[in-house]
Design an enzyme around this catalytic site. Structure first.
Site, PDB file in Angstrom:
ATOM      1  N   HIS A 377      10.006  82.693 -12.266  1.00 47.80           N
ATOM      2  CA  HIS A 377      11.362  82.399 -11.821  1.00 47.80           C
ATOM      3  C   HIS A 377      11.550  81.040 -11.160  1.00 47.80           C
ATOM      4  CE1 HIS A 377      15.414  83.584 -11.378  1.00 47.80           C
ATOM      5  NE2 HIS A 377      15.236  84.817 -10.989  1.00 47.80           N
ATOM      6  N   TYR A 491      22.562  91.641  -1.594  1.00 42.26           N
ATOM      7  CA  TYR A 491      22.547  90.346  -2.274  1.00 42.26           C
ATOM      8  C   TYR A 491      22.922  90.550  -3.734  1.00 42.26           C
ATOM      9  CZ  TYR A 491      20.457  85.977  -4.146  1.00 42.26           C
ATOM     10  OH  TYR A 491      20.226  84.770  -4.761  1.00 42.26           O
ATOM     11  N   SER A 493      23.225  88.087  -7.118  1.00 39.00           N
ATOM     12  CA  SER A 493      22.977  86.744  -7.619  1.00 39.00           C
ATOM     13  C   SER A 493      24.154  86.255  -8.458  1.00 39.00           C
ATOM     14  CB  SER A 493      21.704  86.739  -8.471  1.00 39.00           C
ATOM     15  OG  SER A 493      21.457  85.458  -8.986  1.00 39.00           O
TER      16      SER A 493
END
Length: 659
Positions: A377, A491, A493
């Site tokens: 990533h 969270y 993204s």
């Protein structure tokens, strides 16, 4: 249920003539030197035509960031905690925040070629010492082919390799279609758009696209899709890229093989590639007793030390061969059959013996019909990989270059395969042995489950006038609240690829509106009517839409505060009051970490929990279905119980919306 979806998908495509098409293609001939074979696309507009004129990622106003940050804290803190956090924010705004903001703006002005977050974000990834699998590397599994014969391991692997190389060569030679978000595709996804924008000089081309209501996206990450590896170093890893390499590295049973897939600058013909893969699949060596690939599951400093020892004992050239390879192809021998949990685990982590998690991406083809990727990533985000996946999957489905009836003819092909044999001493063998056991213990702590909810989808959400993504995020909150009677840091993204060197921004979907509706819907008895609840759901959707729009436009607060924090640390000054506040660390301890990559070509995807007592939640919003995969650690949370609560949340929300 995933298996049912796969089967139905196959029936639909087959009923539309899939087998007839592929049989016709099997009889077709093609010149392997022609551009038709060598390139997946030949775009009129050069691949990076818009790159020079992309707008820069904006630095939000400090006051706006502090306001948004405080709003994100409101549902998570009690009155006393919130009062303290508000005072910290006020002090930050009045004092060091101003000087840090000025420094950030100065740094940004000094580096007009990039975004203010790019270098800091790379640094964050590369300095993290946690192992890559589960913690960072996501996986994506492709849908199966319409004709089952094309899902046979050798045929599927060959076609995936060939189409990947066609994508790779189109990208490298600048003829891959630029990535553009078309707000009105009927006007911009046209030949007129391409003919006009290609004539506009690159430094102005973005503005020409904007007149068509089209938004070119950043493609700076794409070069690292191929020939790239993250190499472990003490304290901070490095990204290695060698565009000159022409070979592929194949993993099978923990053994490494390499062969060239480019002849000079031309993609080798499919039969030559298939013959090499066939020879590897027929290699009857038992599984490697000392699979070096498992070392890529180590903590990064430990792996850096182990790798240095491998180099010192004569393995530098083999490692260079792996690092520089165009990509890695992992051929798995284990039969998955219809075990959906096993399918997901195979692509998330497997047992580590037939993987190289450091590679930019590994293409994984299972023994029985499954295929997909696991990708590192640090070099880039899901937007780049999604483009690769969609283009390659479309290519192998519409026009596969290798056909089942050609397998019997492969004996005529000459193969030149290099077996990469590591030279291991007792120390390396012992490290591998210990890590195999340790990794096995680690992956056994992962709890994984999934749901495909059939009763609702994107179409119905839109019919009701609510955001599909907002409803998914509300369901995630409601499921957690049902289990634990609280809301937590969450969270989501969001890509900022509309800007030069944009990476991601965080959407904070745990809002006061979601907390209010969770409390109301979790009560066994409520004084609120369904119409009241419906109004609250609409308010929740509106609040989420505002946050999403801000994040997409580079107006979130997470990346901005992160950059200010890093500047503060680099100046060796006293830690700013806003970052000393425990609430800041708590907000960034994401109990619910969520992300979506929705596409018709994706069968499933996911990632691990980002904290030890959290959930990793990946989801797809389909036209008539909602699909979610959840991971957790067994000693803290149970993904299966969460999935059960999530199903209840879906039903509860939909029951209200139907009123």
């Amino acid at each position: 249920m995933f298996v049912l979806i796969r089967n139905e998908f196959q029936k639909i495509l087959t009923s539309r003539g899939g087998i007839t098409l592929t049989q016709q293609l099997a009889r077709s001939t093609v010149s392997y030197d022609s551009s038709e074979y060598q390139y997946l696309q030949i775009s009129k507009v050069p691949t990076l035509h818009f790159q020079a004129s992309l707008p820069r990622l904006p630095i939000p106003k400090l006051e706006d960031t502090c306001r948004r940050y405080l709003n994100a804290q409101k549902p998570l803190l009690n009155d006393k905690e919130l009062q303290y956090t508000a005072s910290c924010i006020s002090k930050f705004l009045a004092n060091e925040g101003q000087s840090l903001q000025k420094q950030l703006i100065h740094n940004n002005d000094e580096n007009p070629h990039t975004s203010y977050i790019s270098e800091l974000w790379f640094d964050m990834y590369l300095r993290d010492r946690k192992p890559l699998p589960i913690n960072y590397n996501p996986y994506i599994i492709f849908t199966s082919e319409s004709d089952p014969r094309y899902d046979a391991q050798l045929v599927k692997a060959t076609n995936l390799v060939v189409s990947s190389l066609r994508f790779f060569k189109s990208l490298r030679n600048g003829v891959l279609e630029p990535e553009v978000f078309h707000m009105k595709p009927e006007k911009s996804d046209t030949e007129l758009f391409r003919n006009i924008t290609r004539l506009i000089p690159s430094r102005f081309s973005w503005y020409g696209a904007y007149l068509f209501k089209a938004f070119p996206l950043d493609m700076s990450q794409y070069k690292n899709i191929f020939n790239t590896t993250r190499i472990p170093k003490l304290e901070k890893d490095v990204i290695f890229h060698d565009p000159s390499a022409k070979h592929l590295v194949v993993l099978r049973k923990g053994h490494f093989y390499a062969f060239d897939v480019l002849d000079e600058d031309s993609i080798c013909n499919p039969r030559k590639i298939a013959a090499c893969l066939k020879a590897i699949l027929e290699d009857d060596r038992p599984p490697n007793k000392h699979p070096v690939g498992v070392l890529t599951t180590l903590e990064r400093d430990q792996w850096a030390q182990a790798r240095l020892h491998l180099i010192e004992t004569g393995n530098q050239e083999i490692l260079k061969k792996i690092d520089s390879a165009i990509f890695i192809l992992a051929l798995d021998d284990e039969i998955i059959d219809t075990d959906n949990n096993k399918v997901l685990r195979t692509y998330l982590h497997a047992d580590g013996t037939n993987r190289w998690f450091d590679k930019s991406f590994s293409l994984i083809v299972s023994k029985d019909t499954y295929s997909g990727i696991n990708f590192e990533h640090s070099w880039g985000d899901g937007v780049a990989m999604l483009r690769y996946i969609q283009d390659v999957k479309a290519d192998i489905s519409k026009k596969p270059r290798f056909h089942p009836n050609e397998v019997t003819e492969l004996a005529k092909e000459n193969v030149n395969i290099e077996k990469l044999q590591f030279s291991l001493d007792a120390k390396s063998e012992n490290i591998i042995k210990q890590q195999k056991a340790k990794y096995h213990e680690w992956i056994n702590q992962i709890c994984l489950d999934y749901i495909i909810y059939e009763n609702f989808g994107k179409n119905q959400y839109k019919k009701f006038g609510v955001s599909p993504d907002a409803m998914m995020q509300l369901a995630f909150q409601l499921a957690f609240y049902t289990l634990e009677n609280r809301v937590v840091s969450t969270y989501e993204s969001c890509s900022t690829a509309a800007y030069k060197h944009g990476r991601t921004e965080a959407i904070r979907p745990c809002t006061l509106e979601t907390k209010e509706i969770c409390i109301a819907m979790s009560r066994t008895q409520t004084e609120l009517s369904k119409s009241d609840l419906k109004r609250m759901i609409f308010n929740c959707s509106k609040a989420h839409n505002v946050l999403t729009k801000e994040a997409v436009m580079g107006q979130g607060f997470d990346r901005h505060l992160f950059a200010l924090k890093k500047i503060s640390e680099n100046l060796n000054s006293t830690k700013s009051v806003i970052f000393q506040d425990p609430a800041y660390d708590a907000l960034n301890y994401n109990i619910l970490s969520t992300s979506t990559l929705s596409s018709p070509v994706i069968f499933a995807g996911g990632f691990g929990p980002v904290v030890s007592d959290g959930y990793g939640i990946s989801y797809q919003i389909r036209d008539k279905q909602l699909a979610t995969v959840v991971t957790s650690y067994k000693n803290s949370h149970n993904a299966t119980k969460y999935i059960q609560a999530l199903e209840y949340a879906f039903k509860s929300i939909h029951d209200v919306l139907r009123t």
